[in-house]
Motif scaffolding. Structure first.
Motif, PDB file in Angstrom:
ATOM      1  N   TYR A  55     -78.393  14.303  57.006  1.00  0.00           N
ATOM      2  CA  TYR A  55     -79.637  13.592  57.311  1.00  0.00           C
ATOM      3  C   TYR A  55     -80.818  14.557  57.401  1.00  0.00           C
ATOM      4  N   GLY A  56     -80.613  15.687  58.059  1.00  0.00           N
ATOM      5  CA  GLY A  56     -81.700  16.648  58.199  1.00  0.00           C
ATOM      6  C   GLY A  56     -82.153  17.205  56.861  1.00  0.00           C
ATOM      7  N   ALA A  57     -81.190  17.644  56.050  1.00  0.00           N
ATOM      8  CA  ALA A  57     -81.537  18.236  54.757  1.00  0.00           C
ATOM      9  C   ALA A  57     -82.149  17.205  53.816  1.00  0.00           C
ATOM     10  N   SER A  58     -81.671  15.958  53.887  1.00  0.00           N
ATOM     11  CA  SER A  58     -82.212  14.920  53.005  1.00  0.00           C
ATOM     12  C   SER A  58     -83.661  14.594  53.327  1.00  0.00           C
ATOM     13  N   GLU A  59     -84.093  14.928  54.547  1.00  0.00           N
ATOM     14  CA  GLU A  59     -85.490  14.723  54.928  1.00  0.00           C
ATOM     15  C   GLU A  59     -86.342  15.964  54.682  1.00  0.00           C
ATOM     16  N   GLY A  60     -85.767  16.970  54.022  1.00  0.00           N
ATOM     17  CA  GLY A  60     -86.529  18.160  53.670  1.00  0.00           C
ATOM     18  C   GLY A  60     -86.597  19.221  54.738  1.00  0.00           C
ATOM     19  N   LEU A  61     -85.761  19.121  55.751  1.00  0.00           N
ATOM     20  CA  LEU A  61     -85.761  20.115  56.826  1.00  0.00           C
ATOM     21  C   LEU A  61     -84.870  21.301  56.461  1.00  0.00           C
ATOM     22  N   ASN A  62     -85.314  22.521  56.813  1.00  0.00           N
ATOM     23  CA  ASN A  62     -84.462  23.706  56.673  1.00  0.00           C
ATOM     24  C   ASN A  62     -83.362  23.611  57.720  1.00  0.00           C
ATOM     25  N   THR A  63     -82.149  23.369  57.264  1.00  0.00           N
ATOM     26  CA  THR A  63     -81.054  23.003  58.166  1.00  0.00           C
ATOM     27  C   THR A  63     -79.946  24.037  58.110  1.00  0.00           C
ATOM     28  N   LEU A  64     -79.462  24.421  59.298  1.00  0.00           N
ATOM     29  CA  LEU A  64     -78.328  25.345  59.413  1.00  0.00           C
ATOM     30  C   LEU A  64     -77.228  24.674  60.218  1.00  0.00           C
ATOM     31  N   LEU A  65     -76.006  24.752  59.707  1.00  0.00           N
ATOM     32  CA  LEU A  65     -74.834  24.188  60.372  1.00  0.00           C
ATOM     33  C   LEU A  65     -73.923  25.339  60.797  1.00  0.00           C
ATOM     34  N   ILE A  66     -73.650  25.424  62.087  1.00  0.00           N
ATOM     35  CA  ILE A  66     -72.825  26.505  62.631  1.00  0.00           C
ATOM     36  C   ILE A  66     -71.505  25.926  63.126  1.00  0.00           C
ATOM     37  N   GLU A  67     -70.396  26.534  62.725  1.00  0.00           N
ATOM     38  CA  GLU A  67     -69.074  26.084  63.150  1.00  0.00           C
ATOM     39  C   GLU A  67     -68.269  27.275  63.654  1.00  0.00           C
ATOM     40  N   ARG A  68     -67.683  27.111  64.811  1.00  0.00           N
ATOM     41  CA  ARG A  68     -66.910  28.196  65.419  1.00  0.00           C
ATOM     42  C   ARG A  68     -65.599  28.451  64.698  1.00  0.00           C
TER      43      ARG A  68
END
Length: 397
Positions: free
Chosen positions: A245-258
């Motif tokens: 959802y974030g990226a589809s709205e044009g936001l610079n998005t980072l996903l962090i997973e442990r």
């Protein structure tokens, strides 16, 4: 998949050029023809090919070489690829040596130089040998190979990390897999060095930690932005959805997973209550689809990475990672999921990942075949217990 290899060696550059030319003229579309004038280089090449999981169909070796005679070279070379056909290039004076090698080495053929014209004196021989080799040829797995002991905590952590991050690999149990110790011997490794990971490029890591594996497999890339619009902590279904959802709205998005994407749902063999999949879907497939969609839209993915501190600084949020990196963002979404409740039994930590597993780890399913399996907590419906652990005696407590 790479073509099978025909390896040629002759210390005379002119003769080597001729044999390479003739073989490439006829076989370049079905085989990769490589050559060297050095015995040392030949062994380096063979080790590299073996580590990559490639196949050698034929050795073509000169007999009279200063570093090592051809028969001696072939004796060593077949340790790397025992099924490869063996052809010896000889002068007429070496005919007796070649005949002796047929009995001693099981030499497949010897060619007396020169072999002109090749259409009469070379190709019919090579054709027959390659046809015989193809009858027993079975392409080998050429991706990541993990060699270790079944009941090793580090081996389990590596397998769980790779499978959780959807990285294809082959597991080789050194205690039960046929000829598994050959590759250790060729690389001058011992059992105490396990687990060892061999990568598709021929390189290897001995007793690696998860960070090393992540860097090697490209799961821990350099970040492209100094400041993100949104950082999502946790890559389960909720985190992956937020990333899309974030990226589809044009936001610079980072996903962090442990640990690995998909979270608890990613380990499920079947999910039947997820919106949009009336026939159900596996956790691995759901994770693959969601992660592919997120990356296609521009989400950057960082794993494994653990956030240990969040603070405010000059209007921005700062996330401090366990490896020392600091990430700036305008907003944070926390989708951290759940933690397994651990059994409180003395000494259980000594066996966790080495015979005791949480969440019915799919990486250990085949190891449970024909074994007694004890499950604490009836998470599996009675009608699916034997399907989950085939041919196993399953007891629930």
């Amino acid at each position: 998949m790479n073509l099978p290899v025909i390896l040629c060696i002759d210390d005379d550059p002119h003769v080597l050029r001729v044999i390479l030319r003739d073989l490439k003229d006829k076989y370049r579309n079905e085989y990769r023809i490589i050559g060297t004038t050095s015995v040392k280089d030949a062994f380096v090449t063979l080790l590299d090919l073996r580590n990559k999981g490639e196949a050698v169909a034929m050795y073509v070796s000169d007999q009279r070489m200063p570093e090592m005679e051809g028969v001696a070279f072939l004796k060593q070379a077949i340790k790397f690829f025992p099924e490869a056909k063996k052809v010896l290039l000889t002068a007429y004076a070496d005919k007796e040596v070649a005949i002796h090698a047929i009995n001693e080495l099981r030499l497949d053929y010897y060619l007396i130089k020169p072999w002109d014209p090749p259409a009469e004196k070379l190709y019919p021989v090579i054709d027959g040998l390659l046809e015989a080799w193809q009858l027993n040829y079975r392409p080998k797995f050429t991706g990541i190979k993990v060699i270790g002991f079944q009941y090793s905590r580090l081996s389990h952590e590596i397998k769980e990390f790779l499978s959780g991050n959807l990285v294809p690999y082959q597991w080789v149990d050194v205690q039960i897999t046929e000829n598994s110790e050959e590759i250790l011997t060729l690389n001058k490794l011992e059992l105490k060095d396990l687990p060892v990971i061999f990568f598709a490029d021929g390189t290897l890591l001995i007793k690696p930690d998860i960070k090393q594996i992540a860097e090697k497999t490209g799961l821990s890339p350099e970040l492209k932005n100094e400041v993100f619009d949104v950082v999502i902590v946790g890559a389960g279904p909720a985190g992956l959805a937020a990333g899309v959802y974030g990226a589809s709205e044009g936001l610079n998005t980072l996903l962090i997973e442990r640990h690995s994407p998909g979270g608890q749902a990613g380990t499920s063999s079947r999910i039947e209550n997820y919106l949009g999949f009336p026939a159900g879907i596996s956790g691995a497939e759901l994770t693959t689809r969601a992660l592919t969609q997120a990356k296609r839209l521009g989400v950057q993915f960082l794993s494994p990475a653990a956030v240990i501190k969040i603070s405010n600084h000059q209007g921005y949020k700062k996330l401090m990672l366990a490896d020392g990196r600091c990430i700036n963002t305008r907003s944070i979404v926390l989708t951290t999921g759940v933690e397994y409740r651990k059994l409180e039994v003395n000494g259980i930590e000594d066996f966790t990942g080495a015979g005791i597993y949480y969440g019915s780890a799919t990486t250990e399913t085949m190891a449970c075949k024909n074994k007694e399996v004890y499950i604490a907590g009836e998470a599996i419906p009675p009608d699916r217990r034997q399907c989950t652990f085939p041919n196993s005696q399953v007891m629930f407590t």
